[in-house]
Design a protein around this motif. Structure first.
Motif, mmCIF file in Angstrom:
data_model
loop_
_atom_site.group_PDB
_atom_site.id
_atom_site.type_symbol
_atom_site.label_atom_id
_atom_site.label_comp_id
_atom_site.label_asym_id
_atom_site.label_seq_id
_atom_site.Cartn_x
_atom_site.Cartn_y
_atom_site.Cartn_z
ATOM 1 N N GLY A 87 0.821 -1.213 0.000
ATOM 2 C CA GLY A 87 0.000 0.000 0.000
ATOM 3 C C GLY A 87 0.853 1.261 0.000
ATOM 4 N N ALA A 88 1.903 1.262 0.814
ATOM 5 C CA ALA A 88 2.811 2.409 0.838
ATOM 6 C C ALA A 88 3.485 2.594 -0.520
ATOM 7 C CB ALA A 88 3.856 2.237 1.932
ATOM 8 N N MET A 89 3.858 1.503 -1.143
ATOM 9 C CA MET A 89 4.511 1.584 -2.449
ATOM 10 C C MET A 89 3.541 2.037 -3.539
ATOM 11 S SD MET A 89 7.744 1.042 -2.156
ATOM 12 C CE MET A 89 7.536 2.060 -0.705
ATOM 13 N N ALA A 90 2.249 1.780 -3.369
ATOM 14 C CA ALA A 90 1.264 2.276 -4.340
ATOM 15 C C ALA A 90 1.274 3.800 -4.369
ATOM 16 C CB ALA A 90 -0.131 1.750 -4.000
ATOM 17 N N GLY A 91 1.431 4.412 -3.197
ATOM 18 C CA GLY A 91 1.544 5.872 -3.149
ATOM 19 C C GLY A 91 2.792 6.356 -3.861
ATOM 20 N N ALA A 92 3.900 5.654 -3.660
ATOM 21 C CA ALA A 92 5.151 6.027 -4.325
ATOM 22 C C ALA A 92 5.043 5.857 -5.838
ATOM 23 C CB ALA A 92 6.304 5.194 -3.773
ATOM 24 N N VAL A 93 4.377 4.803 -6.270
ATOM 25 C CA VAL A 93 4.172 4.581 -7.710
ATOM 26 C C VAL A 93 3.385 5.744 -8.302
ATOM 27 C CG1 VAL A 93 2.946 3.140 -9.393
ATOM 28 C CG2 VAL A 93 4.429 2.073 -7.689
ATOM 29 N N ALA A 94 2.358 6.199 -7.593
ATOM 30 C CA ALA A 94 1.546 7.314 -8.089
ATOM 31 C C ALA A 94 2.383 8.581 -8.272
ATOM 32 C CB ALA A 94 0.382 7.580 -7.138
ATOM 33 N N TYR A 108 8.587 4.772 -11.987
ATOM 34 C CA TYR A 108 8.047 3.991 -10.877
ATOM 35 C C TYR A 108 8.550 2.555 -10.810
ATOM 36 C CZ TYR A 108 4.741 2.197 -14.384
ATOM 37 O OH TYR A 108 4.173 1.608 -15.488
ATOM 38 N N GLU A 109 9.557 2.203 -11.573
ATOM 39 C CA GLU A 109 10.080 0.841 -11.631
ATOM 40 C C GLU A 109 10.410 0.286 -10.235
ATOM 41 O OE1 GLU A 109 13.935 -1.310 -13.785
ATOM 42 O OE2 GLU A 109 13.860 0.877 -13.623
ATOM 43 N N TYR A 110 11.188 1.009 -9.454
ATOM 44 C CA TYR A 110 11.668 0.521 -8.163
ATOM 45 C C TYR A 110 10.542 0.396 -7.132
ATOM 46 C CZ TYR A 110 14.616 0.081 -4.034
ATOM 47 O OH TYR A 110 15.190 -0.346 -2.869
ATOM 48 N N PRO A 111 9.711 1.423 -6.900
ATOM 49 C CA PRO A 111 8.626 1.226 -5.930
ATOM 50 C C PRO A 111 7.627 0.162 -6.374
ATOM 51 C CG PRO A 111 8.474 3.413 -6.899
ATOM 52 C CD PRO A 111 9.763 2.814 -7.361
ATOM 53 N N ALA A 112 7.412 0.019 -7.679
ATOM 54 C CA ALA A 112 6.512 -1.036 -8.150
ATOM 55 C C ALA A 112 7.089 -2.404 -7.827
ATOM 56 C CB ALA A 112 6.266 -0.903 -9.647
ATOM 57 N N PHE A 113 8.388 -2.573 -8.057
ATOM 58 C CA PHE A 113 9.035 -3.845 -7.749
ATOM 59 C C PHE A 113 8.938 -4.169 -6.252
ATOM 60 C CE2 PHE A 113 12.760 -6.325 -6.485
ATOM 61 C CZ PHE A 113 12.551 -7.464 -7.235
ATOM 62 N N GLY A 161 -6.278 8.622 -4.723
ATOM 63 C CA GLY A 161 -7.402 9.335 -5.332
ATOM 64 C C GLY A 161 -7.535 10.758 -4.824
ATOM 65 N N LYS A 162 -7.352 10.939 -3.526
ATOM 66 C CA LYS A 162 -7.432 12.286 -2.936
ATOM 67 C C LYS A 162 -6.315 13.169 -3.489
ATOM 68 C CE LYS A 162 -7.617 14.686 1.497
ATOM 69 N NZ LYS A 162 -7.579 14.558 2.946
ATOM 70 N N ARG A 163 -5.134 12.604 -3.616
ATOM 71 C CA ARG A 163 -4.003 13.356 -4.182
ATOM 72 C C ARG A 163 -4.296 13.738 -5.626
ATOM 73 N NH1 ARG A 163 0.558 11.805 -7.293
ATOM 74 N NH2 ARG A 163 2.198 13.359 -7.127
ATOM 75 N N ALA A 164 -4.801 12.791 -6.420
ATOM 76 C CA ALA A 164 -5.102 13.066 -7.827
ATOM 77 C C ALA A 164 -6.171 14.141 -7.963
ATOM 78 C CB ALA A 164 -5.544 11.781 -8.528
#
Length: 175
Positions: A87-94, A108-113, A161-164
């Protein structure tokens, strides 16, 4: 003679390696270790990246990474640990998504991995060489898997979503 299970040994190596990287990354956010900004610096960064409230976002990201990583390394509450880190990495990917996929361009390669790896460990389980195994998997039940991943998905979707929405509103005001 003790029979070493290669699969469990592999899970141990994957858990400890991934967990250590996540824990170190999160400790940069929480405590300023390893050249990180600590809560104050991470709060400022979160605000600049469009996360609101920024201090809550900084603490949540740091705990998801540091706490999830430490628990993954130990193999304790593995589903919750994997879900929290993912979940934390999903924020980083965004945050990194606008720069494309590859890390060399800020993508976003590294946080996705890290996120996919944490999620896979959380879903697969920690293996025999883990604190969950020692505790008879009391924190590694099927309902924990379902609840952890559902909760992390809802939380990540809400935060991203809130950030977007905030970024879209800001862009509309500037236009």
């Amino acid at each position: 003679m003790v029979c070493v299970n290669r699969r469990d040994l592999g899970l141990l190596a994957l858990r400890v390696g991934t967990g250590a990287v996540l824990a170190a990354h999160g400790s940069q956010k929480l405590a300023g270790w390893f050249g990180g900004g600590g809560i104050q610096g991470t709060t400022a960064a979160m605000e600049a990246m469009g996360f609101h409230p920024p201090k809550h976002s900084a603490v949540a990201a740091g705990l998801g990474e540091a706490g999830g990583g430490a628990l993954l390394a130990l193999g304790l509450a593995t589903p919750a640990a994997g879900a929290a880190a993912a979940g934390a990495m999903a924020g980083a990917v965004a945050v990194h998504a606008p720069a494309g996929f590859f890390a060399q361009g800020g993508g976003y390669e590294y946080p996705a991995f890290l996120g996919f790896t944490a999620a896979a460990i959380g879903l697969t389980g920690p293996g025999r060489y883990s604190a969950d195994h020692v505790t008879c998997h009391v924190f590694d039940r099927p309902w924990v898997v379902a609840l952890s991943f559902a909760g992390a998905a809802v939380a990540a979707a809400a935060v991203v979503g809130k950030r977007a929405k905030g970024q879209a509103d800001q862009a509309a005001e500037e236009f």
